[in-house]
Design a protein around this motif. Structure first.
Motif, PDB file in Angstrom:
ATOM      1  N   ALA A   1       0.903  -1.086  -0.008  1.00 30.75           N
ATOM      2  CA  ALA A   1       0.120  -0.084  -0.041  1.00 30.75           C
ATOM      3  C   ALA A   1       0.909   1.194   0.034  1.00 30.75           C
ATOM      4  CB  ALA A   1      -0.901   0.121   1.056  1.00 30.75           C
ATOM      5  N   LEU A   2       1.840   1.345   0.675  1.00 27.35           N
ATOM      6  CA  LEU A   2       2.974   2.350   0.755  1.00 27.35           C
ATOM      7  C   LEU A   2       3.563   2.804  -0.457  1.00 27.35           C
ATOM      8  CD1 LEU A   2       4.166   2.172   4.425  1.00 27.35           C
ATOM      9  CD2 LEU A   2       2.601   3.857   3.537  1.00 27.35           C
ATOM     10  N   LEU A   3       3.595   1.799  -1.520  1.00 29.78           N
ATOM     11  CA  LEU A   3       4.260   1.856  -2.666  1.00 29.78           C
ATOM     12  C   LEU A   3       3.600   3.088  -3.485  1.00 29.78           C
ATOM     13  CD1 LEU A   3       5.172  -1.613  -4.088  1.00 29.78           C
ATOM     14  CD2 LEU A   3       6.609   0.063  -2.754  1.00 29.78           C
ATOM     15  N   ASP A   4       2.274   3.275  -3.378  1.00 26.30           N
ATOM     16  CA  ASP A   4       1.397   4.195  -3.841  1.00 26.30           C
ATOM     17  C   ASP A   4       1.972   5.499  -3.437  1.00 26.30           C
ATOM     18  OD1 ASP A   4       0.504   2.111  -5.080  1.00 26.30           O
ATOM     19  OD2 ASP A   4      -1.458   1.973  -3.935  1.00 26.30           O
ATOM     20  N   GLY A   5       2.440   5.944  -2.121  1.00 24.01           N
ATOM     21  CA  GLY A   5       2.791   7.139  -2.164  1.00 24.01           C
ATOM     22  C   GLY A   5       3.030   7.162  -0.516  1.00 24.01           C
ATOM     23  N   GLU A   6       3.376   8.180   0.022  1.00 19.57           N
ATOM     24  CA  GLU A   6       3.670   8.203   1.606  1.00 19.57           C
ATOM     25  C   GLU A   6       2.233   8.450   2.253  1.00 19.57           C
ATOM     26  OE1 GLU A   6       7.814  10.482   2.529  1.00 19.57           O
ATOM     27  OE2 GLU A   6       6.093  11.750   2.008  1.00 19.57           O
TER      28      GLU A   6
ATOM     29  N   LYS B   1       7.405   6.001   4.145  1.00 13.36           N
ATOM     30  CA  LYS B   1       7.476   5.441   2.806  1.00 13.36           C
ATOM     31  C   LYS B   1       8.360   4.274   2.768  1.00 13.36           C
ATOM     32  CE  LYS B   1      11.290   8.367   1.714  1.00 13.36           C
ATOM     33  NZ  LYS B   1      11.505   9.830   1.234  1.00 13.36           N
ATOM     34  N   VAL B   2       8.341   3.205   1.936  1.00 15.48           N
ATOM     35  CA  VAL B   2       9.006   2.087   1.916  1.00 15.48           C
ATOM     36  C   VAL B   2      10.690   2.523   1.577  1.00 15.48           C
ATOM     37  CG1 VAL B   2       9.534  -0.108   0.937  1.00 15.48           C
ATOM     38  CG2 VAL B   2       7.141   0.981   1.031  1.00 15.48           C
ATOM     39  N   THR B   3      11.469   1.797   2.294  1.00 14.67           N
ATOM     40  CA  THR B   3      13.039   1.854   2.186  1.00 14.67           C
ATOM     41  C   THR B   3      13.372   0.956   1.126  1.00 14.67           C
ATOM     42  OG1 THR B   3      13.441   0.518   3.984  1.00 14.67           O
ATOM     43  CG2 THR B   3      13.171   2.592   4.416  1.00 14.67           C
ATOM     44  N   GLY B   4      14.809   0.975   0.831  1.00 12.55           N
ATOM     45  CA  GLY B   4      15.275  -0.101   0.033  1.00 12.55           C
ATOM     46  C   GLY B   4      15.118  -1.647   0.728  1.00 12.55           C
ATOM     47  N   ALA B   5      15.351  -1.680   1.850  1.00 14.52           N
ATOM     48  CA  ALA B   5      15.090  -2.771   2.706  1.00 14.52           C
ATOM     49  C   ALA B   5      13.598  -3.382   2.380  1.00 14.52           C
ATOM     50  CB  ALA B   5      15.642  -2.679   4.080  1.00 14.52           C
ATOM     51  N   GLY B   6      12.850  -2.305   2.504  1.00 13.68           N
ATOM     52  CA  GLY B   6      11.357  -2.805   2.475  1.00 13.68           C
ATOM     53  C   GLY B   6      11.021  -3.179   1.043  1.00 13.68           C
ATOM     54  N   LEU B   7      11.840  -2.806  -0.035  1.00 17.92           N
ATOM     55  CA  LEU B   7      11.611  -3.321  -1.445  1.00 17.92           C
ATOM     56  C   LEU B   7      12.050  -4.588  -1.580  1.00 17.92           C
ATOM     57  CD1 LEU B   7      12.022  -0.684  -4.193  1.00 17.92           C
ATOM     58  CD2 LEU B   7      10.349  -2.517  -4.177  1.00 17.92           C
ATOM     59  N   SER B   8      13.150  -4.900  -1.020  1.00 23.84           N
ATOM     60  CA  SER B   8      13.770  -6.175  -0.956  1.00 23.84           C
ATOM     61  C   SER B   8      12.759  -7.260  -0.370  1.00 23.84           C
ATOM     62  CB  SER B   8      15.218  -6.343  -0.261  1.00 23.84           C
ATOM     63  OG  SER B   8      16.007  -5.119  -0.572  1.00 23.84           O
ATOM     64  N   GLU B   9      12.255  -6.634   1.002  1.00 22.76           N
ATOM     65  CA  GLU B   9      11.544  -7.782   1.678  1.00 22.76           C
ATOM     66  C   GLU B   9      10.487  -7.954   0.667  1.00 22.76           C
ATOM     67  OE1 GLU B   9      11.548  -8.971   4.710  1.00 22.76           O
ATOM     68  OE2 GLU B   9       9.395  -9.759   4.710  1.00 22.76           O
ATOM     69  N   LEU B  10       9.609  -7.077  -0.109  1.00 25.75           N
ATOM     70  CA  LEU B  10       8.662  -7.418  -0.638  1.00 25.75           C
ATOM     71  C   LEU B  10       9.006  -8.060  -1.890  1.00 25.75           C
ATOM     72  CD1 LEU B  10       6.467  -4.075  -1.447  1.00 25.75           C
ATOM     73  CD2 LEU B  10       5.607  -6.469  -0.863  1.00 25.75           C
ATOM     74  N   ALA B  11      10.251  -7.975  -2.508  1.00 29.07           N
ATOM     75  CA  ALA B  11      10.606  -8.667  -3.651  1.00 29.07           C
ATOM     76  C   ALA B  11      10.581 -10.153  -3.021  1.00 29.07           C
ATOM     77  CB  ALA B  11      12.070  -8.399  -4.117  1.00 29.07           C
TER      78      ALA B  11
ATOM     79  N   VAL C   1       0.623  -0.445 -13.559  1.00 27.78           N
ATOM     80  CA  VAL C   1      -0.430  -1.136 -13.911  1.00 27.78           C
ATOM     81  C   VAL C   1      -0.823  -2.128 -12.550  1.00 27.78           C
ATOM     82  CG1 VAL C   1      -0.319  -1.041 -16.152  1.00 27.78           C
ATOM     83  CG2 VAL C   1       0.822  -3.080 -14.981  1.00 27.78           C
ATOM     84  N   GLY C   2      -0.077  -2.370 -11.644  1.00 26.94           N
ATOM     85  CA  GLY C   2      -0.222  -3.264 -10.383  1.00 26.94           C
ATOM     86  C   GLY C   2      -1.565  -2.942  -9.637  1.00 26.94           C
ATOM     87  N   PRO C   3      -1.696  -1.786  -9.182  1.00 26.12           N
ATOM     88  CA  PRO C   3      -2.757  -1.247  -8.442  1.00 26.12           C
ATOM     89  C   PRO C   3      -3.998  -1.455  -9.492  1.00 26.12           C
ATOM     90  CG  PRO C   3      -1.151   0.466  -8.131  1.00 26.12           C
ATOM     91  CD  PRO C   3      -0.626  -0.474  -9.036  1.00 26.12           C
ATOM     92  N   TYR C   4      -3.819  -1.203 -10.677  1.00 24.46           N
ATOM     93  CA  TYR C   4      -4.844  -1.140 -11.568  1.00 24.46           C
ATOM     94  C   TYR C   4      -5.366  -2.776 -11.810  1.00 24.46           C
ATOM     95  CZ  TYR C   4      -8.288  -0.065 -15.532  1.00 24.46           C
ATOM     96  OH  TYR C   4      -9.064   0.261 -16.223  1.00 24.46           O
ATOM     97  N   LEU C   5      -4.314  -3.594 -11.884  1.00 25.69           N
ATOM     98  CA  LEU C   5      -4.813  -5.000 -12.143  1.00 25.69           C
ATOM     99  C   LEU C   5      -5.422  -5.511 -10.717  1.00 25.69           C
ATOM    100  CD1 LEU C   5      -1.564  -6.260 -13.973  1.00 25.69           C
ATOM    101  CD2 LEU C   5      -3.757  -6.124 -14.869  1.00 25.69           C
TER     102      LEU C   5
ATOM    103  N   LYS D   1       0.789  -9.117  -4.202  1.00 29.40           N
ATOM    104  CA  LYS D   1       1.977  -9.246  -5.075  1.00 29.40           C
ATOM    105  C   LYS D   1       1.562  -8.361  -6.344  1.00 29.40           C
ATOM    106  CE  LYS D   1       3.575 -13.652  -3.117  1.00 29.40           C
ATOM    107  NZ  LYS D   1       3.542 -15.096  -3.021  1.00 29.40           N
ATOM    108  N   VAL D   2       0.556  -8.464  -7.093  1.00 31.19           N
ATOM    109  CA  VAL D   2      -0.018  -7.879  -8.085  1.00 31.19           C
ATOM    110  C   VAL D   2       0.049  -6.377  -8.087  1.00 31.19           C
ATOM    111  CG1 VAL D   2      -1.539  -7.624  -9.867  1.00 31.19           C
ATOM    112  CG2 VAL D   2      -1.176  -9.841  -9.191  1.00 31.19           C
ATOM    113  N   HIS D   3      -0.529  -5.994  -6.875  1.00 25.27           N
ATOM    114  CA  HIS D   3      -0.701  -4.772  -6.504  1.00 25.27           C
ATOM    115  C   HIS D   3       0.928  -4.139  -6.568  1.00 25.27           C
ATOM    116  CE1 HIS D   3      -2.654  -1.173  -4.684  1.00 25.27           C
ATOM    117  NE2 HIS D   3      -1.297  -1.049  -4.016  1.00 25.27           N
ATOM    118  N   ALA D   4       2.038  -4.789  -6.159  1.00 26.42           N
ATOM    119  CA  ALA D   4       3.274  -4.302  -6.130  1.00 26.42           C
ATOM    120  C   ALA D   4       4.001  -4.682  -7.227  1.00 26.42           C
ATOM    121  CB  ALA D   4       4.049  -4.756  -4.786  1.00 26.42           C
TER     122      ALA D   4
END
Lengths: 191, 191
Positions: free
Chosen positions: A10-15, A70-80, A152-156, B99-102
């Motif tokens: 959710a935080l990827l969409d903004g702060e 907001k998401v940090t680099g570590a947060g992005l890795s976690e998501l990945a 497109v992620g949020p859209y999908l 996952k799709v959202h992100a």
DNA sequence: TAGCAGTACTCATGAAGGTGAGTAGTCATG
DNA sequence: CATGACTACTCACCTTCATGAGTACTGCTA
């Protein structure tokens, strides 16, 4: 660790602040997750402690200050890492379906009422989602946007929400009608 | 107290042992509830202690004996009270949608793979549900059965499951295609 | 000017759910 | 005759979720 990833996504969409996330999660983040405010604040605290998000104070006039994250680099890795692990099966818990399953031995009237309620809620959500789709794709039509758009992620995932709400509404109305007709028939026969 | 009612509803269809319930709940009781075996055994114990179900030993040859349960009068009352209280909103938790959202900021390949997996699972469930519908309605066609059949509850809730699985499959395949095409395009452009 | 709705957040507690590990007998398969 | 798969069930622990209650300040409205 499950809410965790939903918050990160959710935080990827903004702060957002905890309070803003509350609003987003209240309607169910495009229908794939729900969480109460207290859970969100707790999760944000943990995420910050783990360095997956960073918060900063936003001073506001005329209303309380807030902390947005907001998401940090570590947060992005976690998501990945999360995205790469096999998905858990879809989890659904539906009171109403349980009631319908058992309806033959119960009074159908309250169940029918709840089906109508649910249909109304689904219709309302559907509208919200369709507005969101319009906003996300801007001036492009859906096909073009999905081919060339940036996010497109949020859209999908919102499309999934739309499908679900549409089906929910249709099923509730059909089921309510079926049960209603059976009730009327049973009433005539007993009287 | 939520699994509780799902178990009671499932036991309305007949006498089942904990192990049999495991199988029923494993595919998600027509998709509206999931529970692990241990939860079911624990819940049955509690339900019996509360007098909402009664168990009896069934002696079997060639395999371990089992205890099967059926709903008591008190259990039915409990279900009736439950059916009359307002339904909680549908609860959905979906890893894959997160996952799709992100996906815009992540590697789409594993997500696409998971979408195909999910689509396959949905197709498999759909088939199971459609078989179940056939079995439930016997020789009647759907319309006649819904008008005149005896136990329409399980049929109606199974219809909800069918709708859900059909939409899930369609969404997964569409989403996988969209993401796949975008990946191919991005690949061509970078190379 | 009292009262209510909205923003923004915290604390505490208990119920519900999830997971790993283990037992024990039967049956089919190689 | 060993191995794995299936039926049937139990114990124990730990995480997650859900809920109620509470604080504090602002702005609008009656």
């Amino acid at each position: 660790m499950a809410l965790r990833h939903a918050v990160l996504a959710a935080l990827l969409d903004g702060e957002y602040s905890g309070y803003q996330l509350t609003k987003i999660f209240d309607i169910g983040v495009s229908n794939f997750w729900y969480a109460a405010p207290q859970q969100l604040y707790a999760e944000l605290t943990k995420l910050e402690a783990d360095g997956l998000v960073t918060g900063r104070e936003v001073v506001q006039r005329g209303r309380p200050n807030k902390r947005v994250f907001k998401v940090t680099g570590a947060g992005l890795s976690e998501l990945a890492a999360f995205a790469a692990t096999p998905a858990k099966p879809l989890l659904i818990r539906d009171d109403l379906a349980v009631k319908v399953h058992a309806v033959d031995l119960l009074d159908p009237a309250p169940v029918i009422e709840q089906l109508h309620d649910r249909a109304r809620q689904a219709a309302a959500k559907l509208e919200v989602f369709e507005q969101l789709l319009l906003r996300l794709r801007g001036e492009l039509d859906e096909e073009t946007f999905l081919r060339q758009g940036e996010n497109v992620g949020p859209y999908l995932s919102c499309l999934a929400g739309c499908r679900l709400e549409r089906e929910t509404r249709a099923w509730c109305l059909e089921t309510a009608r079926t049960l209603g007709e059976r009730m009327a028939r049973a009433g005539r026969e007993t009287s």
